[in-house]
Design an enzyme around this catalytic site. Sequence first.
Site, mmCIF file in Angstrom:
data_model
loop_
_atom_site.group_PDB
_atom_site.id
_atom_site.type_symbol
_atom_site.label_atom_id
_atom_site.label_comp_id
_atom_site.label_asym_id
_atom_site.label_seq_id
_atom_site.Cartn_x
_atom_site.Cartn_y
_atom_site.Cartn_z
ATOM 1 N N ASN A 9 0.768 -1.005 0.073
ATOM 2 C CA ASN A 9 -0.019 -0.337 0.082
ATOM 3 C C ASN A 9 1.246 1.524 -0.429
ATOM 4 O O ASN A 9 1.228 1.636 0.942
ATOM 5 C CB ASN A 9 -0.864 -0.036 1.066
ATOM 6 C CG ASN A 9 -1.847 1.029 1.316
ATOM 7 O OD1 ASN A 9 -1.712 2.254 0.381
ATOM 8 N ND2 ASN A 9 -2.462 1.796 2.588
ATOM 9 N N TRP A 10 0.855 1.443 -1.434
ATOM 10 C CA TRP A 10 1.990 2.672 -1.251
ATOM 11 C C TRP A 10 1.591 4.136 -0.539
ATOM 12 O O TRP A 10 1.838 5.723 -1.230
ATOM 13 C CB TRP A 10 2.300 3.367 -2.612
ATOM 14 C CG TRP A 10 2.843 2.149 -3.258
ATOM 15 C CD1 TRP A 10 3.439 1.659 -2.856
ATOM 16 C CD2 TRP A 10 3.954 1.766 -4.351
ATOM 17 N NE1 TRP A 10 4.962 0.977 -2.847
ATOM 18 C CE2 TRP A 10 4.771 0.759 -4.296
ATOM 19 C CE3 TRP A 10 3.605 2.916 -5.551
ATOM 20 C CZ2 TRP A 10 5.258 0.426 -5.571
ATOM 21 C CZ3 TRP A 10 4.543 2.367 -6.637
ATOM 22 C CH2 TRP A 10 5.125 1.130 -6.979
ATOM 23 N N LYS A 11 0.441 4.116 -0.716
ATOM 24 C CA LYS A 11 -0.639 5.394 0.201
ATOM 25 C C LYS A 11 -0.533 6.919 -0.517
ATOM 26 O O LYS A 11 0.102 6.058 -1.397
ATOM 27 C CB LYS A 11 -0.141 5.808 1.578
ATOM 28 C CG LYS A 11 -0.213 4.607 2.586
ATOM 29 C CD LYS A 11 -0.175 4.562 4.217
ATOM 30 C CE LYS A 11 -0.170 2.842 4.704
ATOM 31 N NZ LYS A 11 -0.138 3.381 5.947
ATOM 32 N N HIS A 95 -9.397 1.231 4.753
ATOM 33 C CA HIS A 95 -8.215 1.377 6.049
ATOM 34 C C HIS A 95 -8.346 2.342 7.033
ATOM 35 O O HIS A 95 -9.598 3.427 6.377
ATOM 36 C CB HIS A 95 -7.315 2.076 4.505
ATOM 37 C CG HIS A 95 -5.659 1.107 5.185
ATOM 38 N ND1 HIS A 95 -5.438 2.995 6.248
ATOM 39 C CD2 HIS A 95 -4.696 0.962 4.767
ATOM 40 C CE1 HIS A 95 -4.438 2.486 6.033
ATOM 41 N NE2 HIS A 95 -3.641 1.124 5.283
ATOM 42 N N GLU A 97 -6.752 4.653 7.744
ATOM 43 C CA GLU A 97 -6.572 5.872 7.366
ATOM 44 C C GLU A 97 -8.436 6.589 7.041
ATOM 45 O O GLU A 97 -8.279 8.034 6.374
ATOM 46 C CB GLU A 97 -5.931 6.164 6.345
ATOM 47 C CG GLU A 97 -4.085 5.952 7.569
ATOM 48 C CD GLU A 97 -2.514 5.868 6.411
ATOM 49 O OE1 GLU A 97 -2.796 5.166 5.297
ATOM 50 O OE2 GLU A 97 -2.489 5.148 7.092
ATOM 51 N N GLU A 167 -5.138 -4.863 10.466
ATOM 52 C CA GLU A 167 -4.374 -3.627 10.712
ATOM 53 C C GLU A 167 -4.282 -2.627 11.876
ATOM 54 O O GLU A 167 -5.303 -1.392 12.061
ATOM 55 C CB GLU A 167 -4.302 -2.585 9.789
ATOM 56 C CG GLU A 167 -4.050 -3.425 8.048
ATOM 57 C CD GLU A 167 -3.543 -2.335 7.285
ATOM 58 O OE1 GLU A 167 -2.279 -2.593 7.049
ATOM 59 O OE2 GLU A 167 -3.942 -1.484 7.449
ATOM 60 N N GLY A 173 2.237 2.548 10.422
ATOM 61 C CA GLY A 173 3.340 3.570 10.738
ATOM 62 C C GLY A 173 4.026 3.972 12.050
ATOM 63 O O GLY A 173 4.657 4.635 12.084
ATOM 64 N N SER A 213 3.122 -1.939 10.564
ATOM 65 C CA SER A 213 5.084 -1.663 10.936
ATOM 66 C C SER A 213 5.184 -3.106 10.579
ATOM 67 O O SER A 213 7.092 -3.447 10.995
ATOM 68 C CB SER A 213 5.141 -1.486 11.999
ATOM 69 O OG SER A 213 4.647 -0.349 12.470
ATOM 70 N N GLY A 234 2.927 -0.990 4.253
ATOM 71 C CA GLY A 234 3.185 0.057 3.606
ATOM 72 C C GLY A 234 4.558 1.400 3.692
ATOM 73 O O GLY A 234 4.947 0.177 2.282
ATOM 74 N N GLY A 235 4.315 1.341 4.548
ATOM 75 C CA GLY A 235 6.433 2.064 4.032
ATOM 76 C C GLY A 235 7.977 1.007 4.139
ATOM 77 O O GLY A 235 8.220 1.351 3.297
HETATM 78 P P1 13P Z 1 3.420 0.648 7.491
HETATM 79 O O1 13P Z 1 3.964 -0.945 7.117
HETATM 80 O O2 13P Z 1 3.738 1.700 6.828
HETATM 81 O O3 13P Z 1 3.090 0.418 9.036
HETATM 82 O O4 13P Z 1 1.555 1.084 7.311
HETATM 83 C C1 13P Z 1 0.712 -0.507 6.855
HETATM 84 C C2 13P Z 1 -0.540 0.236 6.854
HETATM 85 O O5 13P Z 1 -1.147 0.716 7.122
HETATM 86 C C3 13P Z 1 -1.005 -1.136 5.178
HETATM 87 O O6 13P Z 1 -2.728 -0.674 4.813
#
Ligand code: 13P
Length: 254
Positions: A9-11, A95, A97, A167, A173, A213, A234-235
Amino acid sequence: MRKPVIAANWKMYKTVSESRKFVNEVIPACTSITEVEMILCPTFLSLAHMCEDLQGTPIKLGAQNLFWEKEGAYTGEVSPYLLSELGVTYVIIGHSERRGHFGETDSQVNRKVKAALSFNLKPIFCIGESLEQREQGITNKVIEKQLEQGLLEMDQSSAINLTIAYEPIWAIGTGRSASLEDAREAISFIRQWVSRAFSQEISEKMPLLYGGSVNPDNIGQFLARQEIDGALIGGASLKEDAFIKMVTIANNIK
Ligand code: 13P
């Protein structure tokens, strides 16, 4: 046997050219990965370009959101029909977010999941509790409500196309992933719920992912658990070498 899933997930990161550069760099390493469902979810802007770049490769494309109508006067929204027609396979829905920053409700999430399925997109349906809810000991209650309302009125033939990602919000994050035991417990709880709501057969086939994470150093521990089928990342998925490492670990471990 469920195929392991590594979903990136590149957000709201990466320009179109950065996204294409990533794809060019990872394709050679990923063509030998046969046992993993690899999914990249870039911004909407990069989808059309990456669709072309990923032709003939084993890597699938996912969107990060959609609107539930096929078309119409909905300024700024993105249609499931258009995503599907472009060649997108997956879509992240619900998600935290989107729930947190944009006020998405369970009932809106439910409409999005149904819209995705009706246009042959596979939802990666996200659920998870806040730190406060975990500390109150109501994690299972929160997850259950998200499952019940987000998947309301879903039939078995649709459910077979779902992927669910657990999640926990406090792990996203933060560099503080859930413990193996917490992730395993929540995912087992989700699988039992799916079995009751749909069928045991569907629960045995449905990929259930952990997200929060995850990185090349800890992914192996999560994937080694029989209950956890993959990760939504994500990251750590933004770097080519980290992505290649994680899919390679998944390919070898399961
Ligand atoms: P991180 O891997 O950056 O914690 O993000 C997880 C996430 O929100 C994937 O959708």
